[in-house]
Design a protein around this motif. Structure first.
Motif, PDB file in Angstrom:
ATOM      1  N   GLU A  58       0.803  -1.220   0.000  1.00 10.03           N
ATOM      2  CA  GLU A  58       0.000   0.000   0.000  1.00 10.03           C
ATOM      3  C   GLU A  58       0.842   1.279   0.000  1.00 10.03           C
ATOM      4  OE1 GLU A  58       0.067  -1.538   4.307  1.00 10.03           O
ATOM      5  OE2 GLU A  58       0.211  -2.336   2.278  1.00 10.03           O
ATOM      6  N   LYS A 137      -9.162  -4.945   0.587  1.00 14.25           N
ATOM      7  CA  LYS A 137      -7.721  -4.705   0.425  1.00 14.25           C
ATOM      8  C   LYS A 137      -6.878  -5.674   1.257  1.00 14.25           C
ATOM      9  CE  LYS A 137      -8.236   0.215  -0.669  1.00 14.25           C
ATOM     10  NZ  LYS A 137      -8.414   0.094  -2.049  1.00 14.25           N
ATOM     11  N   TRP A 141      -4.110  -7.551  -2.630  1.00 15.86           N
ATOM     12  CA  TRP A 141      -5.018  -6.469  -3.030  1.00 15.86           C
ATOM     13  C   TRP A 141      -4.741  -5.175  -2.275  1.00 15.86           C
ATOM     14  CZ3 TRP A 141      -7.286  -7.367  -7.417  1.00 15.86           C
ATOM     15  CH2 TRP A 141      -7.564  -8.690  -7.781  1.00 15.86           C
ATOM     16  N   ARG A 142      -3.877  -5.204  -1.280  1.00 17.53           N
ATOM     17  CA  ARG A 142      -3.582  -3.980  -0.521  1.00 17.53           C
ATOM     18  C   ARG A 142      -2.710  -3.018  -1.323  1.00 17.53           C
ATOM     19  NH1 ARG A 142       0.498  -7.399   2.913  1.00 17.53           N
ATOM     20  NH2 ARG A 142       2.425  -6.514   2.141  1.00 17.53           N
TER      21      ARG A 142
END
Length: 159
Positions: A58, A137, A141-142
């Protein structure tokens, strides 16, 4: 004659997707494959980052998402008796299977946790779990990542 009948029954069981692999303890070969002695099992309907694959978190930082996916799968199965139902065989000779730890669908859990994607080329079973992981997330997917399938195409010698 009896041998022909037994072989026919075995073929029918395999073709109908009800051929059980030996239950027991498996190790995570990567994020979507298991090994036990000489048996290799590819988890049906999912695709996880390859061991050498890297993703971005992220914060835009690189991390070893393939190794992380393997560790997550290992954590799900470590010390747990696994049962797998063979559905097919892949081009590498591995059994393609739905695997469970008790009632837990290991394949689906990897997608739900965000460490594998739904492998749409082979199944639509886990698309809802992928959507859930993406929206939350979780796992890969984060941040950003290349689909495992695209990564394999671009790095044919690294997996």
């Amino acid at each position: 004659m009896l041998m022909a009948v037994l072989l026919g029954a075995l073929f029918a069981a395999r073709e109908s997707g009800v051929m059980e692999l030996d239950d027991g303890y498996y190790r995570a070969a990567d994020g979507d494959s298991l090994r036990r002695d000489q048996t290799s099992v590819r988890l049906h309907g999912i695709d996880a980052p390859e061991l050498a694959q890297r993703c971005r978190d992220e914060h835009g930082e690189d991390y070893a998402c393939g190794r992380d996916a393997q560790r997550i799968l290992e954590g799900l199965i470590d010390g747990v008796d696994i049962s797998c139902t063979m559905l097919d065989q892949d081009r590498y000779g591995r059994s393609v299977a739905l695997c469970k730890a008790g009632e837990l669908d290991i394949n689906g859990e990897m997608v739900r946790l965000g460490w594998a994607t739904a492998y749409r080329r082979h199944s639509s079973t886990y698309i809802g779990l992928e959507t859930e992981a993406r929206q939350a997330k979780r796992g890969i997917w984060r941040g950003g990542f290349q689909s495992p399938e695209q990564w394999r195409e671009r790095h044919p010698r690294n997996y």
